[in-house]
Motif scaffolding. Structure first.
Motif, PDB file in Angstrom:
ATOM      1  N   PHE A   1     144.314 -45.334  57.186  1.00 29.57           N
ATOM      2  CA  PHE A   1     143.570 -44.055  57.469  1.00 29.57           C
ATOM      3  C   PHE A   1     144.578 -43.084  57.492  1.00 29.57           C
ATOM      4  O   PHE A   1     145.645 -43.192  57.953  1.00 29.57           O
ATOM      5  CB  PHE A   1     142.951 -43.937  58.977  1.00 29.57           C
TER       6      PHE A   1
ATOM      7  N   HIS B   1     138.844 -37.011  52.303  1.00 30.67           N
ATOM      8  CA  HIS B   1     137.867 -37.014  53.354  1.00 30.67           C
ATOM      9  C   HIS B   1     136.511 -36.406  53.096  1.00 30.67           C
ATOM     10  O   HIS B   1     135.460 -36.563  53.553  1.00 30.67           O
ATOM     11  CB  HIS B   1     138.288 -36.505  54.768  1.00 30.67           C
TER      12      HIS B   1
ATOM     13  N   GLN C   1     138.738 -46.687  54.678  1.00 24.01           N
ATOM     14  CA  GLN C   1     139.589 -46.225  55.896  1.00 24.01           C
ATOM     15  C   GLN C   1     139.217 -44.759  55.961  1.00 24.01           C
ATOM     16  O   GLN C   1     139.421 -44.208  57.219  1.00 24.01           O
ATOM     17  CB  GLN C   1     141.041 -46.439  55.620  1.00 24.01           C
TER      18      GLN C   1
ATOM     19  N   PRO D   1     134.347 -40.491  55.583  1.00 24.66           N
ATOM     20  CA  PRO D   1     133.291 -40.886  56.836  1.00 24.66           C
ATOM     21  C   PRO D   1     132.038 -41.581  56.265  1.00 24.66           C
ATOM     22  O   PRO D   1     131.258 -41.860  56.989  1.00 24.66           O
ATOM     23  CB  PRO D   1     133.324 -39.440  57.395  1.00 24.66           C
TER      24      PRO D   1
ATOM     25  N   THR E   1     131.261 -43.605  54.008  1.00 25.23           N
ATOM     26  CA  THR E   1     131.492 -44.702  53.140  1.00 25.23           C
ATOM     27  C   THR E   1     130.262 -45.696  53.379  1.00 25.23           C
ATOM     28  O   THR E   1     129.878 -45.913  54.638  1.00 25.23           O
ATOM     29  CB  THR E   1     132.718 -45.583  53.334  1.00 25.23           C
TER      30      THR E   1
ATOM     31  N   LEU F   1     132.049 -51.026  53.298  1.00 23.98           N
ATOM     32  CA  LEU F   1     132.776 -51.326  54.656  1.00 23.98           C
ATOM     33  C   LEU F   1     132.698 -52.659  54.789  1.00 23.98           C
ATOM     34  O   LEU F   1     134.227 -53.243  55.172  1.00 23.98           O
ATOM     35  CB  LEU F   1     132.332 -50.494  55.937  1.00 23.98           C
TER      36      LEU F   1
ATOM     37  N   HIS G   1     140.529 -51.376  62.007  1.00 22.80           N
ATOM     38  CA  HIS G   1     139.711 -49.953  62.219  1.00 22.80           C
ATOM     39  C   HIS G   1     138.813 -49.744  61.507  1.00 22.80           C
ATOM     40  O   HIS G   1     137.875 -48.945  61.860  1.00 22.80           O
ATOM     41  CB  HIS G   1     140.932 -48.817  61.508  1.00 22.80           C
ATOM     42  N   LEU G   2     138.313 -50.752  60.361  1.00 23.59           N
ATOM     43  CA  LEU G   2     137.265 -50.510  59.585  1.00 23.59           C
ATOM     44  C   LEU G   2     135.915 -50.774  60.506  1.00 23.59           C
ATOM     45  O   LEU G   2     134.829 -50.148  60.282  1.00 23.59           O
ATOM     46  CB  LEU G   2     137.182 -51.551  58.443  1.00 23.59           C
TER      47      LEU G   2
ATOM     48  N   ARG H   1     134.265 -47.646  61.931  1.00 23.46           N
ATOM     49  CA  ARG H   1     133.752 -46.448  61.046  1.00 23.46           C
ATOM     50  C   ARG H   1     132.453 -46.407  61.418  1.00 23.46           C
ATOM     51  O   ARG H   1     131.491 -47.223  61.663  1.00 23.46           O
ATOM     52  CB  ARG H   1     134.127 -46.920  59.548  1.00 23.46           C
TER      53      ARG H   1
END
Length: 128
Positions: free
Chosen positions: A27, A59, A83, A86, A88, A93, A107-108, A111
């Motif tokens: 990210f 983004h 990553q 916003p 996705t 994912l 981190h995924l 999301r």
């Protein structure tokens, strides 16, 4: 260098290059100054994976480019999109979570569109 913006796609195609797969696909905060949309689009449509990776970090990609980059052959492009964008899609994912094993993978799961149904199956089994 093959991703140099002054090169045409034809010139870029004549350059022998190696695309690194050992870089983290992580990210990055949105830049304070938005990128030029035409540059982002050109990079997303490029034949060069490093330029598509640069676009995937953006983004505010329009839906057509999100769909295109989510289906990209390059794991780096798909990982960076997952990553950073916003919106996705959930299937992308999940696919990125399953395929990318590098830093920031966890981190995924935070999301906004990460699928939560059946997510318990993604946890590592605990030892005895």
């Amino acid at each position: 260098m093959s991703p140099h913006p002054a090169l045409s796609e034809e010139e870029r195609a004549r350059i022998d290059y190696l695309v690194p797969m050992d870089h983290p696909f992580d990210f990055r905060p949105a830049p304070e100054v938005p990128r030029y949309p035409e540059t982002v689009r050109r990079n997303a449509l490029s034949n060069h994976p490093l330029l598509r990776r640069e676009a995937a970090r953006h983004h505010q990609l329009p839906p057509d480019l999100v769909a295109r980059l989510a289906a990209d052959d390059d794991l780096g492009v798909r990982g960076l999109l997952a990553q950073n964008h916003p919106d996705t899609p959930a299937p992308h994912l999940l696919r990125s979570f399953l395929e990318y094993t590098g830093p920031e993978r966890s981190h995924l799961t935070s999301r906004p569109n990460f699928p939560t149904e059946g997510a318990g199956r993604l946890r590592r089994p605990r030892g005895p």
